[in-house]
Design an enzyme around this catalytic site. Structure first.
Site, PDB file in Angstrom:
ATOM      1  N   ARG A  15      23.543 -12.064 -33.899  1.00 13.01           N
ATOM      2  CA  ARG A  15      24.599 -11.545 -34.447  1.00 13.01           C
ATOM      3  C   ARG A  15      25.592 -12.859 -35.140  1.00 13.01           C
ATOM      4  O   ARG A  15      25.213 -13.694 -34.970  1.00 13.01           O
ATOM      5  CB  ARG A  15      25.505 -10.736 -33.565  1.00 13.01           C
ATOM      6  CG  ARG A  15      25.093  -9.437 -33.130  1.00 13.01           C
ATOM      7  CD  ARG A  15      25.672  -8.777 -32.028  1.00 13.01           C
ATOM      8  NE  ARG A  15      25.736  -9.569 -30.703  1.00 13.01           N
ATOM      9  CZ  ARG A  15      26.274  -9.328 -29.687  1.00 13.01           C
ATOM     10  NH1 ARG A  15      27.184  -8.318 -29.466  1.00 13.01           N
ATOM     11  NH2 ARG A  15      26.187 -10.058 -28.326  1.00 13.01           N
ATOM     12  N   LYS A  75      29.837 -14.655 -29.486  1.00 12.60           N
ATOM     13  CA  LYS A  75      29.593 -14.614 -27.930  1.00 12.60           C
ATOM     14  C   LYS A  75      30.449 -15.808 -27.447  1.00 12.60           C
ATOM     15  O   LYS A  75      30.756 -16.788 -28.529  1.00 12.60           O
ATOM     16  CB  LYS A  75      28.258 -14.900 -27.438  1.00 12.60           C
ATOM     17  CG  LYS A  75      27.349 -13.899 -27.677  1.00 12.60           C
ATOM     18  CD  LYS A  75      27.990 -12.467 -26.823  1.00 12.60           C
ATOM     19  CE  LYS A  75      27.747 -12.694 -25.073  1.00 12.60           C
ATOM     20  NZ  LYS A  75      28.354 -11.598 -24.526  1.00 12.60           N
ATOM     21  N   TYR A  94      34.262 -12.723 -28.285  1.00 16.12           N
ATOM     22  CA  TYR A  94      34.072 -12.228 -26.758  1.00 16.12           C
ATOM     23  C   TYR A  94      34.009 -13.525 -25.999  1.00 16.12           C
ATOM     24  O   TYR A  94      33.438 -14.364 -26.188  1.00 16.12           O
ATOM     25  CB  TYR A  94      32.799 -11.352 -26.632  1.00 16.12           C
ATOM     26  CG  TYR A  94      32.815 -10.008 -27.179  1.00 16.12           C
ATOM     27  CD1 TYR A  94      33.366  -9.215 -26.864  1.00 16.12           C
ATOM     28  CD2 TYR A  94      31.763  -9.862 -28.273  1.00 16.12           C
ATOM     29  CE1 TYR A  94      33.576  -7.737 -27.343  1.00 16.12           C
ATOM     30  CE2 TYR A  94      31.567  -8.586 -28.851  1.00 16.12           C
ATOM     31  CZ  TYR A  94      32.567  -7.595 -28.402  1.00 16.12           C
ATOM     32  OH  TYR A  94      32.514  -6.320 -28.975  1.00 16.12           O
ATOM     33  N   GLU A 118      37.320  -8.532 -26.160  1.00 18.91           N
ATOM     34  CA  GLU A 118      36.967  -7.368 -25.014  1.00 18.91           C
ATOM     35  C   GLU A 118      38.660  -6.865 -24.422  1.00 18.91           C
ATOM     36  O   GLU A 118      38.672  -5.891 -23.919  1.00 18.91           O
ATOM     37  CB  GLU A 118      36.307  -7.551 -23.901  1.00 18.91           C
ATOM     38  CG  GLU A 118      36.675  -8.728 -22.917  1.00 18.91           C
ATOM     39  CD  GLU A 118      36.240 -10.267 -23.491  1.00 18.91           C
ATOM     40  OE1 GLU A 118      36.521 -11.314 -22.790  1.00 18.91           O
ATOM     41  OE2 GLU A 118      36.016 -10.345 -24.641  1.00 18.91           O
ATOM     42  N   SER A 134      30.054  -1.881 -26.623  1.00 17.41           N
ATOM     43  CA  SER A 134      29.661  -1.041 -25.370  1.00 17.41           C
ATOM     44  C   SER A 134      28.872   0.248 -25.757  1.00 17.41           C
ATOM     45  O   SER A 134      27.941   0.638 -25.203  1.00 17.41           O
ATOM     46  CB  SER A 134      30.880  -0.550 -24.740  1.00 17.41           C
ATOM     47  OG  SER A 134      31.669  -1.621 -24.316  1.00 17.41           O
ATOM     48  N   VAL A 267      24.482  -3.473 -17.129  1.00 17.91           N
ATOM     49  CA  VAL A 267      25.168  -3.567 -18.492  1.00 17.91           C
ATOM     50  C   VAL A 267      26.664  -4.316 -18.236  1.00 17.91           C
ATOM     51  O   VAL A 267      26.891  -5.007 -18.915  1.00 17.91           O
ATOM     52  CB  VAL A 267      25.647  -2.421 -19.212  1.00 17.91           C
ATOM     53  CG1 VAL A 267      26.207  -2.573 -20.660  1.00 17.91           C
ATOM     54  CG2 VAL A 267      24.137  -1.462 -19.420  1.00 17.91           C
ATOM     55  N   ASP A 270      28.018  -9.057 -18.266  1.00 16.24           N
ATOM     56  CA  ASP A 270      29.158 -10.094 -18.747  1.00 16.24           C
ATOM     57  C   ASP A 270      30.399 -10.344 -18.074  1.00 16.24           C
ATOM     58  O   ASP A 270      30.951 -11.447 -17.967  1.00 16.24           O
ATOM     59  CB  ASP A 270      29.556  -9.495 -20.123  1.00 16.24           C
ATOM     60  CG  ASP A 270      28.740  -9.830 -21.414  1.00 16.24           C
ATOM     61  OD1 ASP A 270      27.972 -10.997 -21.065  1.00 16.24           O
ATOM     62  OD2 ASP A 270      28.551  -9.217 -22.274  1.00 16.24           O
ATOM     63  N   ASN A 300      23.846 -10.357 -23.369  1.00 17.67           N
ATOM     64  CA  ASN A 300      24.091  -9.760 -24.714  1.00 17.67           C
ATOM     65  C   ASN A 300      23.166  -9.057 -25.325  1.00 17.67           C
ATOM     66  O   ASN A 300      22.453  -9.234 -26.314  1.00 17.67           O
ATOM     67  CB  ASN A 300      24.196 -11.263 -25.744  1.00 17.67           C
ATOM     68  CG  ASN A 300      22.902 -11.834 -25.656  1.00 17.67           C
ATOM     69  OD1 ASN A 300      22.035 -12.058 -24.533  1.00 17.67           O
ATOM     70  ND2 ASN A 300      22.623 -12.551 -26.843  1.00 17.67           N
TER      71      ASN A 300
END
Length: 372
Positions: A15, A75, A94, A118, A134, A267, A270, A300
């Site tokens: 990304r 990230k 993030y 976030e 999400s 999930v 993180d 990620n």
């Protein structure tokens, strides 16, 4: 202001923090934009597209970090990127600091102003910059679970939908927020038997109203989770406490009761993960097995679909990026309490109470930093 988007260097992260259309908006507002050469390639965005949008290419990350006043990433910065941050520079990305003490201390030492996607809030109480990723992670979770339930991937060899005369897989989703809602819809669409557990009864009602009787719900207690994980073929961990470490919902003792070859897709990794045995993995080495249970803990997940994820993320972040560039971080955060909620570290101070508590650090109120 000079705004920069570097090429992401985290394992298999494709990304990019700014799309060409976002560059166009920033340039139109009078800002200069730096894009590291090749930054958008993984998302199908060429250097020529960025040049046509008005950006200037930086030949290296060092050149970009040295020139940018505002660094927009996806990230959390890796150690070599932290070393390039400087006092007063704005980092917008993030962060997930509550699960990473070393990153927290590194950013404190940098002196940069670090704003986390976030924890930016919305007037309705949501997390608008976390929501798009999400939703994508939630949609990916059953897909990844289905893959690793395959025998050659280490799973028990179960098809989520089952087959005529053979019952479908049982999917347990822990958490009825954005991730859980999306995961439930996709798992249901794939033909699985779906059970969602949460302590928020309003969230369970919304889920039931949206998906109807095809998805069952249960109030989350330790006893209920212990019983449900024992029966589940796939467990998707989707519980989140904003800005803080994720709650441990599956203990090591519970793991020993699960079916051999069952899969956990965490999930929430993180933020530390919801399973006691969860540890971060990457797209290049996504799973490991403990007590016969396959753990998928990629930090990620949306990076596996970088084009979709990049555009979805930019749609959400662009208004805030423009505000930071137009006003500077102090005025932008003074004017917008929702953006101010994203401030985690500034001038060496921890401005997030959950992060400070997670790592035993002193906490400084955001307003004190802004007025300092």
């Amino acid at each position: 202001m000079r705004v920069g988007a570097p090429k992401e260097i985290k394992n298999n992260e494709y990304r990019v923090g700014l799309t060409p259309s976002a560059v166009t908006e920033l340039v139109h507002a009078g800002h200069e934009v730096l894009i590291e050469t090749g930054a958008g390639q993984g998302a199908g965005l060429s250097d020529d597209q960025y040049l046509a949008s008005g950006a200037r290419l930086a030949r290296s990350a060092a050149e970009l970090f040295a020139g940018a006043d505002l660094v927009v990433k996806v990230k959390e910065p890796q150690p070599e990127e932290i070393a390039m941050l400087r006092p007063g520079q704005i980092l917008f990305t993030y962060l997930h600091l509550a699960a990473d003490a070393a990153l927290t201390r590194g950013l404190m030492e940098s002196g940069a102003c670090c704003i986390a996607y976030e924890t930016v809030t919305s007037p309705g109480g949501g997390l608008p910059l976390l929501a798009p990723m999400s939703e994508i992670a939630g949609r990916l979770a059953p897909q990844m679970g289905a893959r690793f339930l395959e025998r050659q991937e280490g799973g028990m060899g179960v098809l989520l939908s089952g087959a005529p005369g053979v019952p479908p897989a049982e999917v347990l989703i822990l958490g009825a927020g954005s991730v859980g809602q999306q995961a439930a819809a996709i798992a249901m669409g794939m033909g699985a038997t779906v059970l969602v557990a949460d302590r928020n009864t309003d969230a369970l009602r919304r889920l039931s109203a949206t998906l109807g009787p095809f998805v069952r719900t249960i109030y989350s207690t330790r006893a209920a989770i212990a019983e449900c994980v024992r029966r589940a073929d796939l467990v998707i961990c989707a519980a989140l406490t904003a800005g803080a470490r994720a709650p441990i919902l599956i203990t090591r003792d519970m793991l020993t009761t699960m079916k051999r070859g069952a899969v956990i897709v965490d999930v929430a990794i993180d933020q530390g993960g919801c399973c006691e045995t969860s540890r971060p993995t990457s797209h290049s080495d996504p799973v490991y097995t403990i007590d016969g249970v396959v753990h998928y803990c990629v930090t990620n997940m949306p990076g596996v679909v970088p084009r979709t994820s990049t555009f979805a993320l930019n749609n959400a972040t662009l208004p805030f990026t423009l505000a930071l560039a137009n006003k500077g971080w102090r005025d932008a955060l003074r004017d917008d309490p929702h953006l101010r909620a994203g401030l985690e570290i500034a001038s060496g101070h921890v401005v997030s109470a959950p992060v400070a508590a997670a790592h035993g650090l002193s906490f400084t109120a955001a307003i004190d930093v802004l007025n300092g």
